[in-house]
Design an enzyme around this catalytic site. Structure first.
Site, PDB file in Angstrom:
ATOM      1  CB  SER A 126      41.142  34.497  24.786  1.00  0.00           C
ATOM      2  OG  SER A 126      39.826  34.981  24.945  1.00  0.00           O
ATOM      3  CB  CYS A 127      40.008  37.162  19.840  1.00  0.00           C
ATOM      4  SG  CYS A 127      38.817  36.156  18.921  1.00  0.00           S
ATOM      5  N   PRO A 128      37.896  38.724  21.522  1.00  0.00           N
ATOM      6  CG  PRO A 128      37.814  41.055  21.494  1.00  0.00           C
ATOM      7  CD  PRO A 128      38.649  39.888  21.046  1.00  0.00           C
ATOM      8  N   GLY A 130      35.909  35.266  20.076  1.00  0.00           N
ATOM      9  CA  GLY A 130      36.271  33.868  20.300  1.00  0.00           C
ATOM     10  C   GLY A 130      36.179  33.009  19.068  1.00  0.00           C
ATOM     11  CB  THR A 134      40.314  32.387  19.577  1.00  0.00           C
ATOM     12  OG1 THR A 134      39.694  33.499  20.214  1.00  0.00           O
ATOM     13  CG2 THR A 134      40.619  31.316  20.628  1.00  0.00           C
TER      14      THR A 134
END
Length: 578
Positions: A126-128, A130, A134
């Site tokens: 997951s990344c900020p 998305g 990700t």
């Protein structure tokens, strides 16, 4: 002469780590000792050790702390030393590993046991935003798992929610759980499993090393321990807390973005259908007025509460959501904006976590904590602090910032555009990139749209410039890089700066300055030409939407200029491919 490997992990001592790498390089050169070096740590992409070098090596030197990817080295003889040892007496360190005095194979017993036979691994990425990190992290883990012979299942928590969600049966059957995330991930379902947590960059950079480290160092997830820990058990406490605060903020930003996107586009459509006065009271009942109400009074009204609520959620899990959102609503009502929302989120989160850990009730009353005691007390503390302590000064700071940004012209706009645009290309999705992006996206809620234009245009030009360079200067790139240029162009058009990462990793000293220069030019032009952007993502695909972009011609000029500058600098600086 035997090949020597050295891996230097900087942790919080990144400058010292770079010095240690250079000391090892020079010392090995003086004695004609073949050495392959790798620098690892936060904010460094490094140059991973080639597999051919690992296959030829007889010994490896492990310097510093953190994730050194030790699992790659199998039964190689190894020596572990501190960075200070290298800087104090580098020759003694090299003599130690070459002389056989190290931690070898005995230091690999636990890892060898962990790596014996194929394992079942479940993972979450997951990344900020998305989007890019990700799925790049998921691909890194899956590819490494296939190569190592492990059974890997990855759940991606992207911008459209969880994809390929892990089932309870898969989690129960897994040997370890691997979390590669830059945002908070709920770990409640992993109670009783061995869990290893890191960031997405570790999975993108070295999936094999990450899996090996995870198999060796994963720790048991206790029941009820749902908060997102820091980057793994090997990280020092100071770095852990720093990474935690950043991760909490990015979690809030990731949940805030859909509100910004929906609200911004709806307001733009309101003006498209109803004209410039579509939201005036006299237009009530028209489609434009209705769209404006939904966007401005619905979506935009929830931006700050969502930001605060999910910062608190990342810190304290579910008990933090209610006090965080209420604190965020107070921040909005007090005109403290996104700065007040950030403050409310951290206050609510840490208050709820403190109360949850220290309030002890009889087991028959324990059920009152999540539904009565924690929401009441945490909201009370957060609300009173926002009203009497935080709200007024933060509102004054935001008002001053808003006035300065809205009145900025000439040199001020040029400098801010240079800084914001350049930040987007420095680490391409890393902390510097995300800092510029998150602050600009949050400013949209205060009606400030120019920084977002500089950030998005500056973030598009690195992959677009690289793609153009592969066409203008094909001799500077390998055949696979020229083929990847087309994909980089598509990613750049969609505002996915990470599309330039493979090119930057291959030649960072020439490519990264070229991209920073192009992005800085693009950002400066965007702000100087008065370009404004009401939505925080979309790239070229939002430009045709009426009123989403102010001064569309200026935006196109900035994109073209930044792309051309990057391409020409890459062609000028980059050496011809062999």
């Amino acid at each position: 002469m035997a090949q020597l490997l050295a891996v230097v992990g900087g942790g919080d001592l990144s400058t010292h780590a770079v010095l240690a790498v250079e000391a090892l390089r020079k010392a090995a050169g003086r004695r004609n000792q073949p050495i392959a070096l790798e620098l690892r740590g936060p904010g460094t992409s490094g140059n991973p050790l080639p597999e051919a070098a690992i296959a030829r090596a007889e010994a490896v030197l492990l310097v510093g702390s953190g994730d050194l990817g030790e699992g790659r080295f199998g039964a190689l003889r190894r020596a572990k030393v501190a960075i200070e040892d290298v800087l104090t007496d580098v020759n003694a360190v090299i003599d130690r590993v070459l002389g056989g005095a190290g931690d070898a194979p005995a230091g690999t017993d636990s890892r060898a046991a962990a790596d014996a036979g194929p394992k079942r691994i479940v993972a979450i990425t997951s990344c900020p935003t998305g989007i890019a990190h990700t799925f790049m992290a998921a691909e890194g883990i899956q590819s490494a798992g296939r190569t190592l012979g492990h059974d890997v299942r990855v759940e991606t928590q992207g911008s459209v929610g969880a994809r390929d969600a892990l089932t309870a049966a898969e989690i129960a059957a897994a040997d370890i759980v691997l979390i590669a995330a830059d945002t908070g991930v709920d770990r409640a379902r992993f109670a009783g499993k061995r869990v290893y947590a890191t960031n997405t960059k570790a999975a993108i950079r070295d999936g094999k090393g990450l899996i090996a480290t995870a198999l060796s160092e994963a720790q048991l997830q206790a029941s009820g321990e749902t908060g997102a820990k820091a980057e793994g058990p090997a990280r020092p406490a100071a770095a852990e807390e720093k990474a935690g605060a950043y991760k909490h903020l990015m979690t809030g930003v990731s949940f805030m973005l859909p509100f910004v996107v929906a609200g911004g586009l709806l307001i733009a459509l309101a003006f498209a259908f109803g004209g410039i006065d579509a939201m005036s009271p006299g237009r009530a009942g028209t489609l434009g007025y209705a769209l404006g109400e939904i966007g401005a009074k619905g979506a935009f009204a929830l931006i700050v509460p969502a930001l605060a609520g999910y910062i608190a959620y990342s810190i304290a899990d579910r008990p933090g959501i209610a006090p965080g959102m209420i604190g965020g609503m107070l921040a909005a009502n007090l005109q403290a904006g996104f700065l007040g929302g950030i403050a409310a989120g951290f206050i609510a989160g840490y208050t709820a976590r403190f109360l949850n850990r220290h309030i002890r009730l009889h087991k028959n009353l324990e059920g009152l904590k999540p539904v009565l005691i924690l929401p009441l007390l945490a909201t009370l503390v957060t609300g009173l602090l926002m009203v009497y302590v935080v709200g007024v000064p933060v509102a004054a700071i935001l008002a001053a910032l808003t006035s300065w940004l809205k009145g900025m012209q000439g040199t001020g706009a040029l400098v801010l555009g240079l800084v914001l645009g350049g930040m987007m290309a420095v680490d391409m999705g890393g902390p510097i990139n995300k800092a510029a992006y998150a602050s600009s996206a949050a400013l949209i809620s205060s009606g400030i749209y120019a920084p977002m234009a500089a950030v998005m245009i500056g973030g598009m030009t690195p992959p677009l410039g690289i793609a153009l360079a592969t066409r203008l200067f094909p001799g500077r790139f390998t055949a696979p890089e020229r083929e990847a240029g087309g994909a980089a162009a598509v990613l750049g058009a969609a505002f996915i700066t990470e599309g330039a990462i493979p090119f930057a990793a291959a030649d960072p000293l020439r490519v990264i300055p070229s991209m920073v220069a192009g992005s800085a030019v693009a950002g400066a032009l965007a702000l100087s030409l008065g370009v404004e952007l009401k939505v925080p993502h979309g790239g070229l695909f939002v430009l045709p939407i009426p009123n989403a972009v102010t001064n569309l011609t200026g935006a196109v000029i900035a994109i073209i200029a930044g792309t051309v500058v990057t391409a020409l600098m890459v062609g000028l600086l980059k050496k011809r491919s062999a």
